[in-house]
Design a protein around this motif. Structure first.
Motif, PDB file in Angstrom:
ATOM      1  N   ARG A  57       0.832  -1.211   0.000  1.00 54.18           N
ATOM      2  CA  ARG A  57       0.000   0.000   0.000  1.00 54.18           C
ATOM      3  C   ARG A  57       0.867   1.262   0.000  1.00 54.18           C
ATOM      4  O   ARG A  57       0.614   2.202  -0.752  1.00 54.18           O
ATOM      5  N   ALA A 204      -5.975   4.168  -0.051  1.00 52.74           N
ATOM      6  CA  ALA A 204      -7.171   4.650   0.654  1.00 52.74           C
ATOM      7  C   ALA A 204      -7.650   5.924  -0.037  1.00 52.74           C
ATOM      8  O   ALA A 204      -6.971   6.461  -0.916  1.00 52.74           O
ATOM      9  N   HIS A 209      -7.707   6.772   6.748  1.00 52.33           N
ATOM     10  CA  HIS A 209      -7.373   5.375   6.460  1.00 52.33           C
ATOM     11  C   HIS A 209      -6.071   5.238   5.663  1.00 52.33           C
ATOM     12  O   HIS A 209      -5.766   4.168   5.154  1.00 52.33           O
ATOM     13  N   SER A 210      -5.314   6.317   5.577  1.00 51.22           N
ATOM     14  CA  SER A 210      -4.099   6.292   4.752  1.00 51.22           C
ATOM     15  C   SER A 210      -2.936   5.667   5.496  1.00 51.22           C
ATOM     16  O   SER A 210      -3.027   5.339   6.690  1.00 51.22           O
TER      17      SER A 210
END
Length: 644
Positions: A57, A204, A209-210
């Motif tokens: 991510r 995100a 939510h990062s």
């Protein structure tokens, strides 16, 4: 091809490059974990999987930025003009990125081996270091040349594979009608915006939510947390730290603000100057006889872990001298203590300035050479009647240390160039030979009251002392090695240098005691975090140093049973020990005899309950105090002692 065909083809090419880079960085992560798998013995597969997922991510930011360059300068330019060499630009750009990322990955391996971290603030400190010594150590100890050759070979092969991938023909398609053209254009724009936001926040669509480099440490394993950061994100961390440091360089206070900040951390503004605002008066003479000589031994990488009960199996041997001193009835010590930083120069800076670490390098600041910091060990001990002498087993040009020490109240400075030694390397002479030089000097100056600050060097790469010749029992260590360490020749040799540094220190202490029974010794380390454990260790093991005071009349009961501290508390504690009632000294921090709630360094804080990463569950009052102390220290370094 028309513009639509060039656009669709270009999108496919950038998508191929994106997937290639994302997979490559993931492979690098897996290889990194395999290389250091010994640190994962108590780690679950779920945590390993989470580390790879969070890393993927986070790398969406990295790969997205890389691909954006290709999209703009290859694909979009090609859409505008059909003669644009899009494929050539694309091949060159992604080839450069592939080789650079490969070089960074190969460099990460020895960097993590040394610092237990991917690229961090030590890169900033390194620009001031002895470059020749670093190069020699990298080549001789960490196989830099084979690593470089290997990185170039692997990078070239990966680039060849990438170019092959990019040269695979793409699907040729174009919207046939006006309506489909509008739909394609709008879809492309919306898709780009969505992906930009998604990549920007690391998988995100909002900050909540990062994931970013500051929020990446979500697991209970340093290795897994460092695995989450790809090398580009690790370098971004270095950049962010450097920028925050530069912000401290410009800290400005009005006289009223400065007074308020000083008083908020325990000082008292008397109008005389910054240092004088932290004046303290000694109320009792703790030692009946003032020591004729004081010896602060700042041991290179002399960590607390061998003193801890869980490492008794080898600790009782490799730091036998330090343990012996610690357990004497005329010694006192903290249970745990935090070093100033993770390097030697931060430790020296702390001792010479008396101020907490705030990311600046006072040894390179103009103001440091205009007047001494009255809070530092030199001015404090000179005021108490001691001649101050700095001993360094390395070379005086390293980090400008000689000029800095002499500017900070030291009467003399002696380095490796003045010491006879048959065992020397790029970093200096063997500790035994340095102690011999100090003993010879002391024998000629017994009638003087002297403070020696002694910075050792042998317990440091390239670990070139013949420790077996000096008496090190490697087989004993091998047979008693805890599970948290690897039974390799390299690890045993590193442990041997801990033993050697402790052994010759003990010999020096005994010899000096024979000549001067009143001598007082302070035993500590510059940092601890360089030792390579095979398994993950908590901060109390990996990040603490001993803090031992030893000499006639000293009592352990002077400290509370759970005593903890930080390295710069040596200065006020020493002043309280050797000073006479009514004498004064200056200190920003309390002595070990005074009540205090917590201590901190560059990234950790500690109270009676434990050691924590900075700002994690940190009470606001602690955080405010810590930030104010750092801002005040930065102001003093930049503005000087006088308040206009």
């Amino acid at each position: 091809m028309n513009r639509w065909e060039r656009w669709i083809s270009g999108i496919q090419q950038e998508a191929k490059a994106f997937l290639f880079m994302a997979i490559l960085i993931t492979i690098f992560r897996v290889v990194f974990l395999i290389l250091f798998q010994s640190q994962l013995s108590h780690t679950s597969w779920a945590d390993i999987g989470m580390s790879l997922w969070l890393g993927f991510r986070l790398s969406l930011k990295t790969v997205g930025a890389i691909t954006l360059v290709g999209l703009v300068f290859a694909t979009l330019c090609h859409v505008i003009t059909s003669h644009w060499p899009a494929q050539r630009i694309r091949n060159i750009w992604y080839t450069i990125v592939t080789i650079v990322m490969t070089l960074l990955f190969f460099g990460r391996i020895p960097f993590y081996t040394i610092f237990n971290s991917s690229y961090n603030a030590m890169l900033i400190n390194g620009k001031h270091d002895d470059i020749q010594a670093i190069i020699n150590t990298a080549i001789n100890e960490y196989h830099a040349i084979p690593f470089l050759i290997g990185a170039l070979i692997v990078g070239t092969l990966l680039s060849w594979l990438l170019v092959k991938l990019l040269n695979i023909p793409t699907l040729v398609w174009q919207p046939k009608t006006k309506r489909s053209q509008w739909m394609t254009g709008i879809s492309s724009l919306i898709g780009f915006v969505i992906l930009f936001i998604f990549f920007r926040f690391g998988g995100a669509f909002n900050y909540t939510h990062s994931i970013n480099w500051e929020s990446a440490a979500r697991l209970n394993s340093n290795l897994l947390n460092e695995t989450i950061l790809d090398d580009a994100q690790a370098l971004y961390r270095v950049k962010a730290i450097a920028e925050r440091t530069r912000q401290l360089e410009t800290v400005q206070f009005t006289p009223d603000e400065l007074k308020q900040h000083i008083e908020s951390v325990g000082g008292y503004w008397n109008g005389a100057g910054f240092d004088e605002a932290f004046t303290k008066t000694i109320t009792e003479a703790r030692l009946q006889q003032q020591p004729q000589s004081i010896h602060i031994i700042l041991g290179e990488s002399y960590g607390l872990w061998p003193f801890l009960n869980e490492f008794d199996s080898i600790g009782s041997y490799i730091v036998a001298e330090g343990r012996y001193v610690e357990q004497q009835p005329n010694a006192m010590h903290t249970r745990y203590a935090l070093a100033q930083g993770t390097g030697t120069m931060p430790a020296i800076n702390g001792l010479l300035t008396g101020m907490p670490d705030m990311g600046l390098y006072p040894n390179y600041e103009h103001m440091s050479y205009q007047q001494p910091y009255g809070l530092g060990i030199g001015p404090v001990m000179k005021q108490l009647g001691y001649k101050t002498v700095f001993w360094y087993g390395g070379f005086s040009t390293w980090q400008n240390v000689k000029a800095f020490a002499l500017a900070q109240g030291f009467d003399e400075f002696h380095d490796a160039s003045e010491m006879q030694s048959e065992e020397s390397n790029a970093w200096g002479v063997a500790d035994k030979d340095m102690f011999a030089a100090i003993s010879a000097y002391m024998n000629e100056h017994r009638n003087e009251k002297i403070l020696n600050v002694i910075m050792t060097t042998s317990n440091h790469p390239p670990y070139s002392i013949d420790v077996t010749k000096e008496g090190f029992d490697a087989e004993f260590v091998r047979s008693h090695l805890p599970e948290s360490m690897t039974n390799t020749d390299q690890q045993i040799n590193e442990i041997g240098h801990i033993w050697y540094a402790d052994h010759v220190m003990g010999q020096y202490i005994r010899e000096e005691q024979q000549h001067d029974p009143s001598a007082l010794f302070v035993i500590t380390g510059d940092h601890s975090e360089r030792f390579n454990f095979a398994t993950e260790q908590e901060p109390k093991v990996a990040s603490t140093i001993p803090l031992i005071f030893y000499g006639q009349g000293i009592k352990q009961e002077w400290l509370r049973p759970d005593a903890f501290g930080m390295s710069i508390q040596i200065i006020p504690t020493l002043a309280e020990l050797v000073g006479r009632s009514g004498q004064t000294y200056t200190s920003m921090v309390p002595s070990l005899f005074e009540p205090y709630s917590f201590v901190f360094n560059h990234r950790l804080w500690m109270d009676a309950n434990g050691i924590y990463i900075e700002n994690k569950d940190m009470p606001k009052s602690y955080q405010d105090y810590m930030n104010t102390m750092r801002q005040l220290a930065a102001w003093r370094i930049k503005q000087g002692n006088k308040v206009e």
